[in-house]
Write a protein that holds these residues in place. Structure first.
Motif, PDB file in Angstrom:
ATOM      1  N   ALA A 127       0.689  -1.264   0.511  1.00 58.74           N
ATOM      2  CA  ALA A 127      -0.152  -0.129  -0.016  1.00 58.74           C
ATOM      3  C   ALA A 127       0.564   1.241   0.021  1.00 58.74           C
ATOM      4  N   ALA A 128       2.044   0.947   0.166  1.00 56.05           N
ATOM      5  CA  ALA A 128       2.986   2.136  -0.009  1.00 56.05           C
ATOM      6  C   ALA A 128       2.976   3.064  -1.473  1.00 56.05           C
ATOM      7  N   ARG A 129       2.826   4.574  -1.253  1.00 57.53           N
ATOM      8  CA  ARG A 129       3.323   5.340  -2.268  1.00 57.53           C
ATOM      9  C   ARG A 129       3.967   6.237  -2.340  1.00 57.53           C
ATOM     10  N   PHE A 130       4.246   6.448  -3.774  1.00 59.71           N
ATOM     11  CA  PHE A 130       5.501   7.013  -3.917  1.00 59.71           C
ATOM     12  C   PHE A 130       5.526   8.198  -5.176  1.00 59.71           C
ATOM     13  N   THR A 131       5.861   9.606  -4.625  1.00 58.51           N
ATOM     14  CA  THR A 131       6.118  10.173  -5.762  1.00 58.51           C
ATOM     15  C   THR A 131       7.420  10.771  -6.298  1.00 58.51           C
ATOM     16  N   LEU A 132       7.379  10.497  -7.152  1.00 59.24           N
ATOM     17  CA  LEU A 132       9.418  10.123  -7.930  1.00 59.24           C
ATOM     18  C   LEU A 132       9.923  11.339  -8.656  1.00 59.24           C
ATOM     19  N   VAL A 133      10.412  11.939  -8.576  1.00 60.39           N
ATOM     20  CA  VAL A 133      11.281  13.162  -8.854  1.00 60.39           C
ATOM     21  C   VAL A 133      13.055  12.972  -9.599  1.00 60.39           C
ATOM     22  N   GLN A 134      12.750  13.470 -10.955  1.00 56.52           N
ATOM     23  CA  GLN A 134      13.896  13.372 -11.336  1.00 56.52           C
ATOM     24  C   GLN A 134      15.228  14.282 -11.760  1.00 56.52           C
ATOM     25  N   GLY A 135      15.953  14.797 -11.883  1.00 57.22           N
ATOM     26  CA  GLY A 135      16.762  15.871 -11.856  1.00 57.22           C
ATOM     27  C   GLY A 135      17.758  16.341 -12.062  1.00 57.22           C
ATOM     28  N   SER A 136      18.912  16.830 -12.343  1.00 55.24           N
ATOM     29  CA  SER A 136      20.257  17.234 -11.941  1.00 55.24           C
ATOM     30  C   SER A 136      20.371  16.838 -10.032  1.00 55.24           C
ATOM     31  N   ARG A 137      22.080  16.673 -10.276  1.00 60.50           N
ATOM     32  CA  ARG A 137      22.250  16.310  -8.203  1.00 60.50           C
ATOM     33  C   ARG A 137      22.048  17.844  -7.611  1.00 60.50           C
ATOM     34  N   GLN A 138      22.123  19.348  -8.585  1.00 60.68           N
ATOM     35  CA  GLN A 138      22.012  20.071  -7.929  1.00 60.68           C
ATOM     36  C   GLN A 138      20.384  20.552  -7.587  1.00 60.68           C
ATOM     37  N   GLU A 139      19.909  20.375  -8.494  1.00 57.62           N
ATOM     38  CA  GLU A 139      18.335  20.496  -8.057  1.00 57.62           C
ATOM     39  C   GLU A 139      17.526  19.375  -7.131  1.00 57.62           C
ATOM     40  N   MET A 140      18.705  18.130  -7.288  1.00 58.34           N
ATOM     41  CA  MET A 140      17.941  17.164  -5.951  1.00 58.34           C
ATOM     42  C   MET A 140      18.161  18.000  -4.491  1.00 58.34           C
ATOM     43  N   GLU A 203      25.403  18.545 -17.893  1.00 57.78           N
ATOM     44  CA  GLU A 203      25.455  19.727 -18.260  1.00 57.78           C
ATOM     45  C   GLU A 203      26.100  19.803 -16.475  1.00 57.78           C
ATOM     46  N   PRO A 204      26.089  21.449 -16.725  1.00 57.69           N
ATOM     47  CA  PRO A 204      27.220  21.628 -14.919  1.00 57.69           C
ATOM     48  C   PRO A 204      25.783  21.611 -14.082  1.00 57.69           C
ATOM     49  N   GLY A 205      25.942  21.247 -13.025  1.00 56.21           N
ATOM     50  CA  GLY A 205      24.959  20.360 -11.879  1.00 56.21           C
ATOM     51  C   GLY A 205      25.045  19.430 -11.678  1.00 56.21           C
ATOM     52  N   TYR A 206      25.344  18.480 -12.648  1.00 56.47           N
ATOM     53  CA  TYR A 206      25.181  17.388 -12.307  1.00 56.47           C
ATOM     54  C   TYR A 206      26.586  16.573 -11.931  1.00 56.47           C
ATOM     55  N   GLY A 207      26.685  15.366 -10.986  1.00 55.84           N
ATOM     56  CA  GLY A 207      27.624  15.124 -10.093  1.00 55.84           C
ATOM     57  C   GLY A 207      28.730  14.824 -11.564  1.00 55.84           C
ATOM     58  N   LEU A 208      27.961  13.984 -12.419  1.00 54.18           N
ATOM     59  CA  LEU A 208      29.350  13.377 -13.326  1.00 54.18           C
ATOM     60  C   LEU A 208      29.857  14.811 -14.122  1.00 54.18           C
ATOM     61  N   ARG A 209      29.116  15.976 -14.814  1.00 56.46           N
ATOM     62  CA  ARG A 209      30.104  17.277 -14.578  1.00 56.46           C
ATOM     63  C   ARG A 209      31.398  17.033 -13.848  1.00 56.46           C
ATOM     64  N   ARG A 210      30.665  17.346 -12.252  1.00 54.78           N
ATOM     65  CA  ARG A 210      31.859  17.980 -11.689  1.00 54.78           C
ATOM     66  C   ARG A 210      32.741  17.016 -11.845  1.00 54.78           C
ATOM     67  N   ILE A 211      32.400  15.981 -11.959  1.00 55.42           N
ATOM     68  CA  ILE A 211      33.921  14.773 -12.169  1.00 55.42           C
ATOM     69  C   ILE A 211      34.984  14.871 -12.922  1.00 55.42           C
ATOM     70  N   GLY A 229      24.768  17.648 -22.175  1.00 53.87           N
ATOM     71  CA  GLY A 229      23.471  17.067 -22.498  1.00 53.87           C
ATOM     72  C   GLY A 229      22.789  17.097 -20.820  1.00 53.87           C
ATOM     73  N   GLN A 230      21.870  16.675 -21.042  1.00 53.06           N
ATOM     74  CA  GLN A 230      20.797  16.928 -19.409  1.00 53.06           C
ATOM     75  C   GLN A 230      20.925  15.251 -19.110  1.00 53.06           C
ATOM     76  N   VAL A 235      23.637  11.161 -23.936  1.00 54.34           N
ATOM     77  CA  VAL A 235      25.569  11.361 -24.065  1.00 54.34           C
ATOM     78  C   VAL A 235      26.140   9.758 -24.522  1.00 54.34           C
ATOM     79  N   ARG A 236      25.823   8.828 -23.861  1.00 58.03           N
ATOM     80  CA  ARG A 236      26.251   8.229 -24.385  1.00 58.03           C
ATOM     81  C   ARG A 236      25.978   7.659 -25.938  1.00 58.03           C
TER      82      ARG A 236
END
Length: 305
Positions: A127-140, A203-211, A229-230, A235-236
């Protein structure tokens, strides 16, 4: 009237004021609140009398709030957020199995990791319910800090004193090159060897971009960026089309067509982890899902995307 008495009369009608501010229509407000329109009108009249000034004035086919009512409605909207959160905690304290979790995560982790987590958790809490939100690392991170998210799956794991985190796994980062690239099939490559390559980046704001930026800087060069890209899958795809190279996590179960993955020397990885706001009470539903995720890691069953 003392303001304490006015507050006592206003408190039960905060939602009415906020709804009227949004709709500017008594009939529409009555529909949204499931309250008869005459009841709405009587409440407005009583509140206006208590305040000593009308709360609404006609405006075309609708109404608009007076300046005094606008001030009250703004305060009502600010107050309703914590009230809603408290109501949710109280409801889920009684029925934790049917609570809702607002989970944020990186695009990359949504390919297989998040679906696997939810499938396994729903098997024990259907019965558990989820709201899922995707985005860049900085946005999260921003949405977690603002209270929009209960939990966030991030990589790398943030070092923020305002957050508690649980490190779940280390994910290897590899160089992805087109299948016909000069480095395709090599056993390893150092970052300095990539100084003349064109990069496909998130794009800037993503963890892989910073790495990627940090690794290039440590090797003494700034990457030549061909495309940004986002999403890592995009990217692949650009790499497979021969438009550049990219630093990406290992693709399960193996590199897609047109792409060759080459280990970096020395090896590079990033942490995957769960984050939540430090010191804040959480609902039973959020606590149960958080414990489930952490137990997976402890049992060695973690399967990163």
């Amino acid at each position: 009237m003392p303001h304490e008495s006015l507050t006592a009369q206003l408190a039960p009608h905060l939602l009415l004021l906020a709804t009227l501010r949004e709709t500017r229509n008594v009939t529409r407000a009555a529909e949204l609140l499931a309250v008869p329109q005459p009841t709405i009108s009587r409440r407005l009249a009583a509140l206006g009398e208590a305040l000593g000034s009308p709360l609404t004035v006609p405006d075309g086919r609708g109404i608009r709030l007076t300046r005094a009512a606008e001030l009250l409605a703004e305060a009502a909207e600010r107050a309703l957020g914590p009230v809603d959160a408290g109501a949710r905690l109280a409801r889920e304290e009684i029925e934790p199995g049917s609570g809702r979790v607002v989970l944020g995560f990186l695009h990359l982790l949504g390919r297989s990791l998040v679906p696997t987590l939810l499938r396994d958790y729903r098997a024990q809490a259907p019965a558990a319910r989820f709201t899922l939100v995707q985005g860049s690392r900085q946005e999260m991170l921003d949405r977690l800090s603002s209270g929009e998210l209960d939990l966030a799956l991030l990589a790398p794991v943030p070092e923020d004193p305002a957050l508690d985190t649980a490190v779940l796994d280390e994910q290897p980062i590899l160089l992805s090159v087109p299948a016909g690239h000069r480095l395709a099939g090599h056993e390893g490559v150092g970052m300095a060897e990539l100084a003349d390559e064109e990069f496909v980046m998130l794009e800037p704001g993503y963890g892989l971009r910073r790495i990627t930026d940090d690794l290039c800087a440590a090797a003494g060069f700034s990457p030549r960026i061909a495309f940004e890209g986002q999403e890592s899958d995009t990217v692949r795809g650009l790499v497979a089309a021969g438009l550049g190279v990219a630093l990406l996590p290992h693709f399960e179960p193996g590199a897609p067509a047109g792409v060759s993955e080459v280990p970096l020397l020395p090896p590079v990885g990033r942490t995957i982890g769960l984050a939540w706001r430090k010191g804040e009470p959480v609902s039973p539903a959020v606590r149960a899902f958080r414990d489930h995720v952490r137990a997976r890691e402890c049992s060695g069953r973690w399967e990163p995307s």
